[in-house]
Design a protein around this motif. Sequence first.
Motif, PDB file in Angstrom:
ATOM      1  N   LEU A   1       7.551   5.397  -2.549  1.00 17.39           N
ATOM      2  CA  LEU A   1       6.526   4.997  -3.506  1.00 17.39           C
ATOM      3  C   LEU A   1       5.519   4.114  -2.783  1.00 17.39           C
ATOM      4  CD1 LEU A   1       8.608   4.039  -6.687  1.00 17.39           C
ATOM      5  CD2 LEU A   1       7.442   6.186  -6.182  1.00 17.39           C
ATOM      6  N   TYR A   2       4.302   4.599  -2.657  1.00 14.91           N
ATOM      7  CA  TYR A   2       3.244   3.830  -2.011  1.00 14.91           C
ATOM      8  C   TYR A   2       2.382   3.193  -3.095  1.00 14.91           C
ATOM      9  CZ  TYR A   2       4.385   6.071   2.445  1.00 14.91           C
ATOM     10  OH  TYR A   2       5.019   6.487   3.590  1.00 14.91           O
ATOM     11  N   VAL A   3       2.268   1.884  -3.065  1.00 20.38           N
ATOM     12  CA  VAL A   3       1.598   1.146  -4.137  1.00 20.38           C
ATOM     13  C   VAL A   3       0.363   0.434  -3.604  1.00 20.38           C
ATOM     14  CG1 VAL A   3       1.877  -0.610  -5.928  1.00 20.38           C
ATOM     15  CG2 VAL A   3       3.847   0.786  -5.238  1.00 20.38           C
ATOM     16  N   VAL A   4      -0.743   0.565  -4.357  1.00 16.13           N
ATOM     17  CA  VAL A   4      -1.971  -0.181  -4.100  1.00 16.13           C
ATOM     18  C   VAL A   4      -2.410  -0.782  -5.426  1.00 16.13           C
ATOM     19  CG1 VAL A   4      -4.340  -0.145  -3.234  1.00 16.13           C
ATOM     20  CG2 VAL A   4      -2.639   1.414  -2.269  1.00 16.13           C
ATOM     21  N   GLY A   5      -2.043  -2.026  -5.673  1.00 16.04           N
ATOM     22  CA  GLY A   5      -2.403  -2.671  -6.932  1.00 16.04           C
ATOM     23  C   GLY A   5      -1.797  -1.943  -8.116  1.00 16.04           C
TER      24      GLY A   5
ATOM     25  N   ALA B   1       6.094  -4.144   3.342  1.00 20.13           N
ATOM     26  CA  ALA B   1       4.755  -4.680   3.119  1.00 20.13           C
ATOM     27  C   ALA B   1       3.719  -3.830   3.854  1.00 20.13           C
ATOM     28  CB  ALA B   1       4.685  -6.124   3.623  1.00 20.13           C
ATOM     29  N   PHE B   2       2.625  -3.511   3.157  1.00 23.55           N
ATOM     30  CA  PHE B   2       1.504  -2.765   3.736  1.00 23.55           C
ATOM     31  C   PHE B   2       1.997  -1.608   4.607  1.00 23.55           C
ATOM     32  CE2 PHE B   2      -3.041  -3.574   5.574  1.00 23.55           C
ATOM     33  CZ  PHE B   2      -3.381  -2.255   5.279  1.00 23.55           C
ATOM     34  N   PRO B   3       2.632  -0.610   3.989  1.00 23.97           N
ATOM     35  CA  PRO B   3       3.184   0.515   4.750  1.00 23.97           C
ATOM     36  C   PRO B   3       2.083   1.435   5.280  1.00 23.97           C
ATOM     37  CG  PRO B   3       3.376   0.929   2.410  1.00 23.97           C
ATOM     38  CD  PRO B   3       2.825  -0.461   2.536  1.00 23.97           C
ATOM     39  N   GLY B   4       2.477   2.576   5.846  1.00 22.04           N
ATOM     40  CA  GLY B   4       1.504   3.471   6.462  1.00 22.04           C
ATOM     41  C   GLY B   4       0.689   4.315   5.499  1.00 22.04           C
TER      42      GLY B   4
END
Length: 399
Positions: A208-212, A306-309
């Motif tokens: 799961l890639y999350v941005v805000g 934290a801050f993945p690819g």
Amino acid sequence: MKSTGDEKNLPAPVFYRVGVWMSEKKSKKFNQSEFDSQCRSHGLDLVQIDLERPLEDQGEFALILHKLTDVIAKGNAGDEPSKHIIAAFEDYLRAHPDVVVVDPLEQILLLLDRTRTYSLISGSKLGREDVLCTPSFVEFTSTEQAENVAKMKAAGVTFPIICKPTVAHGSRMAHQMALIFNEESLGDVSPPCVAQTFVNHDAVLYKLYVVGDKWECVERPSLKNFYPGDHKTIFFDSHSVSKADSDCLLNKLDVEDQGRQVLKPCQEKLQKIVLTVRETLGMGLFGVDIVVNNQNGRYAIVDINAFPGYDGVSDFPSILCQYMLDQINLKQRRSSSLAISNRGATTEEREHQSASTSSETSGQQKSEAVSASPSMDEIMSGLSMDTCQEDSGDRKSVV
């Protein structure tokens, strides 16, 4: 990317200066030309930060985007240059409380220690869900077999176990792991490390890639099914197993496990995971690794980064730019509201309001769990670790 439904679309402002620092390796993963173009279209002027120079000499910033996890980890391990860099960074932020930081250093610290990360998630609302869990885990601080066996029994950890370095960033060693199948092989551990009950999940990992307020689920290969027994320890690099194009013996299902329908995650449950983890950590850029137990359909959070690819996430540069712009605008609105309220406040009230506003991080609303989180020593020595017990009944789909 999917949305949690609470973001706001705001018009692009006149250009804001955004300071950026990330390692050379991280920078190579970015399509720099596309990122620059998207920043300009969102009214953001990118400035590469030089950590060897005073930040004061590099101009004013509306926001700083960074990936300082490795620097922080090295500083915590005693590296003097890294400690100096982080101290100077923190001094700058204290002197410039209006600068938005994505993400705040104090929140990043929550993810540098796997024991602390798993404890926070186990103690969150997710730890009380029937279909969600953090696999049972315990920290090993020695190679003493009897001691580690006793720790496993007390924490409900069962074989096979996956052992991960306690420190989650700072070197390649953070990704060097081991699968251990029996008590006799516990001498293979490399403390300090976290021993986690291995959950069979048919060699499929969901990232799961999350941005805000936005998120996207990307499917990746993962470890095949393993069972306790008289097997030798398997040492591996987690990155090599779960890359999108990974093709190795460790992620190829055995014949008896092939042909089974792989349990797919429920979007509603994934949304709940995103919201709860974001609330618990108080962060905007992170990734959650999830597997689905092939026996009972329960979801297991096996790592958080934290801050993945963001590999495989469509339109990531545009989404990141919009998030940064939203955070800048949110900070400005809060500062304006504070200024208006201060006009009629006493000196004591103004000082209290100013301190409260400065402590807000990256526009994220912290949960009570983060705001009142115990120190590292308290967590390591006495925090109750809520774990989930894996059922042994028939496999069932998650609704």
